[in-house]
Design a protein around this motif. Structure first.
Motif, PDB file in Angstrom:
ATOM      1  N   ALA A  80      89.489  89.829 -19.424  1.00 45.30           N
ATOM      2  CA  ALA A  80      88.891  89.111 -20.553  1.00 45.30           C
ATOM      3  C   ALA A  80      87.415  89.456 -20.561  1.00 45.30           C
ATOM      4  CB  ALA A  80      89.086  87.603 -20.388  1.00 45.30           C
ATOM      5  N   LEU A  81      86.867  89.644 -21.759  1.00 48.97           N
ATOM      6  CA  LEU A  81      85.447  89.961 -21.861  1.00 48.97           C
ATOM      7  C   LEU A  81      84.686  88.729 -22.340  1.00 48.97           C
ATOM      8  CD1 LEU A  81      85.580  93.481 -23.598  1.00 48.97           C
ATOM      9  CD2 LEU A  81      85.549  92.935 -21.156  1.00 48.97           C
ATOM     10  N   PRO A  82      83.876  88.110 -21.479  1.00 47.56           N
ATOM     11  CA  PRO A  82      83.048  86.981 -21.920  1.00 47.56           C
ATOM     12  C   PRO A  82      82.133  87.458 -23.057  1.00 47.56           C
ATOM     13  CG  PRO A  82      82.920  87.272 -19.537  1.00 47.56           C
ATOM     14  CD  PRO A  82      83.651  88.462 -20.074  1.00 47.56           C
ATOM     15  N   PHE A  83      81.695  86.544 -23.915  1.00 46.08           N
ATOM     16  CA  PHE A  83      80.850  86.943 -25.053  1.00 46.08           C
ATOM     17  C   PHE A  83      79.627  87.716 -24.602  1.00 46.08           C
ATOM     18  CE2 PHE A  83      82.836  82.934 -26.700  1.00 46.08           C
ATOM     19  CZ  PHE A  83      83.788  83.599 -27.457  1.00 46.08           C
ATOM     20  N   LYS A  84      79.103  87.354 -23.434  1.00 48.05           N
ATOM     21  CA  LYS A  84      77.866  87.986 -22.985  1.00 48.05           C
ATOM     22  C   LYS A  84      78.094  89.334 -22.307  1.00 48.05           C
ATOM     23  CE  LYS A  84      74.431  84.589 -23.098  1.00 48.05           C
ATOM     24  NZ  LYS A  84      73.961  84.946 -24.441  1.00 48.05           N
ATOM     25  N   TYR A  85      79.369  89.702 -22.075  1.00 48.38           N
ATOM     26  CA  TYR A  85      79.633  91.010 -21.481  1.00 48.38           C
ATOM     27  C   TYR A  85      79.036  92.089 -22.376  1.00 48.38           C
ATOM     28  CZ  TYR A  85      82.223  95.162 -20.036  1.00 48.38           C
ATOM     29  OH  TYR A  85      82.543  96.428 -19.622  1.00 48.38           O
ATOM     30  N   PRO A  86      78.362  93.117 -21.843  1.00 46.86           N
ATOM     31  CA  PRO A  86      78.265  93.493 -20.427  1.00 46.86           C
ATOM     32  C   PRO A  86      77.087  92.889 -19.650  1.00 46.86           C
ATOM     33  CG  PRO A  86      77.365  95.219 -21.806  1.00 46.86           C
ATOM     34  CD  PRO A  86      77.810  94.142 -22.737  1.00 46.86           C
ATOM     35  N   ALA A  87      76.391  91.901 -20.244  1.00 38.90           N
ATOM     36  CA  ALA A  87      75.307  91.282 -19.466  1.00 38.90           C
ATOM     37  C   ALA A  87      75.886  90.463 -18.312  1.00 38.90           C
ATOM     38  CB  ALA A  87      74.455  90.394 -20.365  1.00 38.90           C
ATOM     39  N   VAL A  88      77.135  90.017 -18.473  1.00 39.92           N
ATOM     40  CA  VAL A  88      77.818  89.350 -17.353  1.00 39.92           C
ATOM     41  C   VAL A  88      79.072  90.176 -17.051  1.00 39.92           C
ATOM     42  CG1 VAL A  88      77.011  87.055 -18.041  1.00 39.92           C
ATOM     43  CG2 VAL A  88      79.244  87.859 -18.817  1.00 39.92           C
ATOM     44  N   LEU A  89      79.657  89.966 -15.884  1.00 45.91           N
ATOM     45  CA  LEU A  89      80.825  90.767 -15.503  1.00 45.91           C
ATOM     46  C   LEU A  89      82.059  90.389 -16.311  1.00 45.91           C
ATOM     47  CD1 LEU A  89      80.633  90.879 -11.603  1.00 45.91           C
ATOM     48  CD2 LEU A  89      80.019  92.668 -13.211  1.00 45.91           C
ATOM     49  N   PRO A  90      82.980  91.355 -16.475  1.00 49.70           N
ATOM     50  CA  PRO A  90      84.251  91.018 -17.120  1.00 49.70           C
ATOM     51  C   PRO A  90      85.068  90.133 -16.169  1.00 49.70           C
ATOM     52  CG  PRO A  90      84.345  93.236 -16.195  1.00 49.70           C
ATOM     53  CD  PRO A  90      82.932  92.747 -16.018  1.00 49.70           C
ATOM     54  N   GLU A  91      86.035  89.401 -16.721  1.00 50.06           N
ATOM     55  CA  GLU A  91      86.918  88.605 -15.859  1.00 50.06           C
ATOM     56  C   GLU A  91      88.190  89.436 -15.672  1.00 50.06           C
ATOM     57  OE1 GLU A  91      87.319  85.089 -18.228  1.00 50.06           O
ATOM     58  OE2 GLU A  91      85.150  84.758 -18.182  1.00 50.06           O
ATOM     59  N   ILE A  92      88.473  89.799 -14.442  1.00 49.63           N
ATOM     60  CA  ILE A  92      89.630  90.669 -14.186  1.00 49.63           C
ATOM     61  C   ILE A  92      90.474  90.069 -13.069  1.00 49.63           C
ATOM     62  CG2 ILE A  92      90.369  92.989 -13.461  1.00 49.63           C
ATOM     63  CD1 ILE A  92      87.672  94.059 -14.358  1.00 49.63           C
ATOM     64  N   THR A  93      91.791  90.018 -13.290  1.00 50.05           N
ATOM     65  CA  THR A  93      92.697  89.638 -12.211  1.00 50.05           C
ATOM     66  C   THR A  93      93.715  90.748 -12.048  1.00 50.05           C
ATOM     67  OG1 THR A  93      92.452  87.346 -12.855  1.00 50.05           O
ATOM     68  CG2 THR A  93      94.220  87.837 -11.321  1.00 50.05           C
ATOM     69  N   VAL A  94      93.738  91.346 -10.874  1.00 47.37           N
ATOM     70  CA  VAL A  94      94.688  92.424 -10.596  1.00 47.37           C
ATOM     71  C   VAL A  94      95.910  91.824  -9.926  1.00 47.37           C
ATOM     72  CG1 VAL A  94      95.009  94.650  -9.446  1.00 47.37           C
ATOM     73  CG2 VAL A  94      92.720  93.945 -10.176  1.00 47.37           C
ATOM     74  N   ARG A  95      97.093  92.215 -10.421  1.00 48.28           N
ATOM     75  CA  ARG A  95      98.331  91.693  -9.829  1.00 48.28           C
ATOM     76  C   ARG A  95      99.309  92.828  -9.589  1.00 48.28           C
ATOM     77  NH1 ARG A  95      97.442  88.042 -14.175  1.00 48.28           N
ATOM     78  NH2 ARG A  95      96.816  85.979 -13.414  1.00 48.28           N
ATOM     79  N   SER A  96     100.195  92.616  -8.629  1.00 54.55           N
ATOM     80  CA  SER A  96     101.324  93.521  -8.434  1.00 54.55           C
ATOM     81  C   SER A  96     102.374  92.744  -7.671  1.00 54.55           C
ATOM     82  CB  SER A  96     100.914  94.738  -7.609  1.00 54.55           C
ATOM     83  OG  SER A  96     102.073  95.320  -7.034  1.00 54.55           O
ATOM     84  N   SER A  97     103.635  93.022  -7.982  1.00 53.78           N
ATOM     85  CA  SER A  97     104.717  92.275  -7.314  1.00 53.78           C
ATOM     86  C   SER A  97     104.725  92.575  -5.819  1.00 53.78           C
ATOM     87  CB  SER A  97     106.053  92.664  -7.927  1.00 53.78           C
ATOM     88  OG  SER A  97     106.161  94.077  -7.887  1.00 53.78           O
ATOM     89  N   LEU A  98     104.076  93.678  -5.417  1.00 51.95           N
ATOM     90  CA  LEU A  98     104.101  94.037  -3.992  1.00 51.95           C
ATOM     91  C   LEU A  98     102.983  93.391  -3.180  1.00 51.95           C
ATOM     92  CD1 LEU A  98     104.992  97.826  -4.251  1.00 51.95           C
ATOM     93  CD2 LEU A  98     106.500  95.916  -3.747  1.00 51.95           C
ATOM     94  N   LEU A  99     102.071  92.687  -3.857  1.00 58.58           N
ATOM     95  CA  LEU A  99     100.959  92.078  -3.124  1.00 58.58           C
ATOM     96  C   LEU A  99     101.298  90.650  -2.723  1.00 58.58           C
ATOM     97  CD1 LEU A  99      97.930  93.056  -5.411  1.00 58.58           C
ATOM     98  CD2 LEU A  99      98.327  93.917  -3.099  1.00 58.58           C
ATOM     99  N   SER A 100     100.984  90.305  -1.489  1.00 62.01           N
ATOM    100  CA  SER A 100     101.103  88.887  -1.116  1.00 62.01           C
ATOM    101  C   SER A 100      99.920  88.155  -1.744  1.00 62.01           C
ATOM    102  CB  SER A 100     101.041  88.729   0.395  1.00 62.01           C
ATOM    103  OG  SER A 100      99.713  88.999   0.826  1.00 62.01           O
ATOM    104  N   ARG A 101      99.966  86.829  -1.714  1.00 63.92           N
ATOM    105  CA  ARG A 101      98.892  86.065  -2.339  1.00 63.92           C
ATOM    106  C   ARG A 101      97.536  86.393  -1.699  1.00 63.92           C
ATOM    107  NH1 ARG A 101      96.742  81.223  -4.582  1.00 63.92           N
ATOM    108  NH2 ARG A 101      95.654  80.179  -2.888  1.00 63.92           N
ATOM    109  N   SER A 102      97.529  86.484  -0.367  1.00 62.49           N
ATOM    110  CA  SER A 102      96.237  86.712   0.287  1.00 62.49           C
ATOM    111  C   SER A 102      95.738  88.136   0.064  1.00 62.49           C
ATOM    112  CB  SER A 102      96.320  86.389   1.778  1.00 62.49           C
ATOM    113  OG  SER A 102      97.469  86.994   2.314  1.00 62.49           O
ATOM    114  N   GLN A 103      96.678  89.102  -0.022  1.00 62.30           N
ATOM    115  CA  GLN A 103      96.253  90.470  -0.333  1.00 62.30           C
ATOM    116  C   GLN A 103      95.647  90.521  -1.740  1.00 62.30           C
ATOM    117  OE1 GLN A 103     100.049  92.345   0.250  1.00 62.30           O
ATOM    118  NE2 GLN A 103      99.618  92.967   2.352  1.00 62.30           N
TER     119      GLN A 103
END
Length: 295
Positions: A80-103
């Motif tokens: 998701a791109l906050p309105f102020k992006y790129p002055a602030v960082l994008p919001e990114i969540t990376v997921r994969s079925s092979l990752l445990s929660r802590s990974q």
């Protein structure tokens, strides 16, 4: 004006989204999940008087990458791109079925650190995707059982991070900024110091979330150049008040003026800064800032 800045930020977002869709023409690689927000953003850019969009543009980037045993794995980046992006960082969540929660938590926090350190104020979606392509697979086999990350999901949130940020600015003269630095550090219970002048040095330490809040406020101000030169993170089991106090190397944030000289009284005596850092056990930071051995 902020109106101008918003307009410029919105234009940068649109050109970056156009670039992504031309590089990744297939739905399965890149898909905007909120077409309405994108339409609003375009409308805002085309009709300069239009309302600010009401929701941020959200999209998915899917990245296929090979894991060591040569099979392909897909990682999905929900962005998701906050309105102020790129002055602030994008919001990114990376997921994969092979990752445990802590990974997954570790991967996302490393990605955020990478972006924080390298892309303050610049468009970075392609670089983020590149980073995931190059690094994400390594997290699948990461055995975190030995680290403090996976005590168990229940206690996981109990691990408190203590952070120290070393911020470098081309210069700090402005009285209002100097006041902000001191006031915000106080409000967020951060210790450290600020050395005004040219260059400007700010060090803040305390809870990770407080340091990140401090950084996001500071970098929204107008600077010729400001960046995080170095970042230290220590995970504290339990993370009570006493644990945090133990990690601190500085007293509550104050301005340090080391014998200014020079026409505007703005060049600090770096030798004195070195001795101050040495006393605090941070002498190695000096070289990171100035690229020379301190003495």
């Amino acid at each position: 004006t902020t109106e101008m800045a918003n307009q410029e930020e919105a234009e940068i977002q649109i050109s970056e989204l156009d670039l992504l869709s031309s590089m990744f023409p297939y739905e399965e690689e890149f898909a905007v999940t909120d077409q309405l927000a994108l339409a609003e953003l375009k409308h805002y850019v085309e009709n300069e008087s239009a309302e600010m969009p009401s929701s941020k543009v959200q999209f998915i980037l899917n990245v296929k990458t090979e894991v060591p045993n040569a099979s392909m794995v897909e990682f999905s980046m929900a962005c998701a791109l906050p309105f102020k992006y790129p002055a602030v960082l994008p919001e990114i969540t990376v997921r994969s079925s092979l990752l445990s929660r802590s990974q997954q938590i570790l991967l996302n926090s490393d990605l955020k650190t990478y972006l924080m350190q390298n892309f303050s104020g610049e468009p970075c979606m392609l670089s983020a995707r590149e980073w995931v392509k190059d690094h994400a697979a390594a997290y699948i086999d990461k055995d975190l059982s030995s680290s403090s990350m996976t005590v168990s999901d229940a206690t996981q949130s109990e691990v408190t991070m203590f952070t120290r940020l070393w911020i470098y600015s081309h210069h700090i003269y402005n009285k209002q900024k100097r006041k902000n630095i001191i006031d915000w550090a106080k409000e967020l219970s951060l210790s450290g110091f600020c050395m005004p002048g040219k260059p400007g040095v700010v060090c803040v330490e305390g809870l990770q979330s407080s340091c990140e809040e401090f950084w996001s406020r500071i970098r929204r101000l107008t600077w010729k150049r400001i960046l995080i030169r170095h970042r230290e993170d220590v995970s504290l089991e339990g993370g009570g008040h006493a644990e945090i106090q133990k990690q601190r190397k500085f007293s509550p944030l104050e301005e340090k003026c080391f014998d200014a000289h020079g026409a505007r009284g703005n060049h600090m005596d770096l030798g004195q800064l070195y001795h101050f850092l040495e006393e605090k056990g941070c002498a190695d930071i000096f070289q990171m800032y100035f690229g020379v051995e301190g003495h």
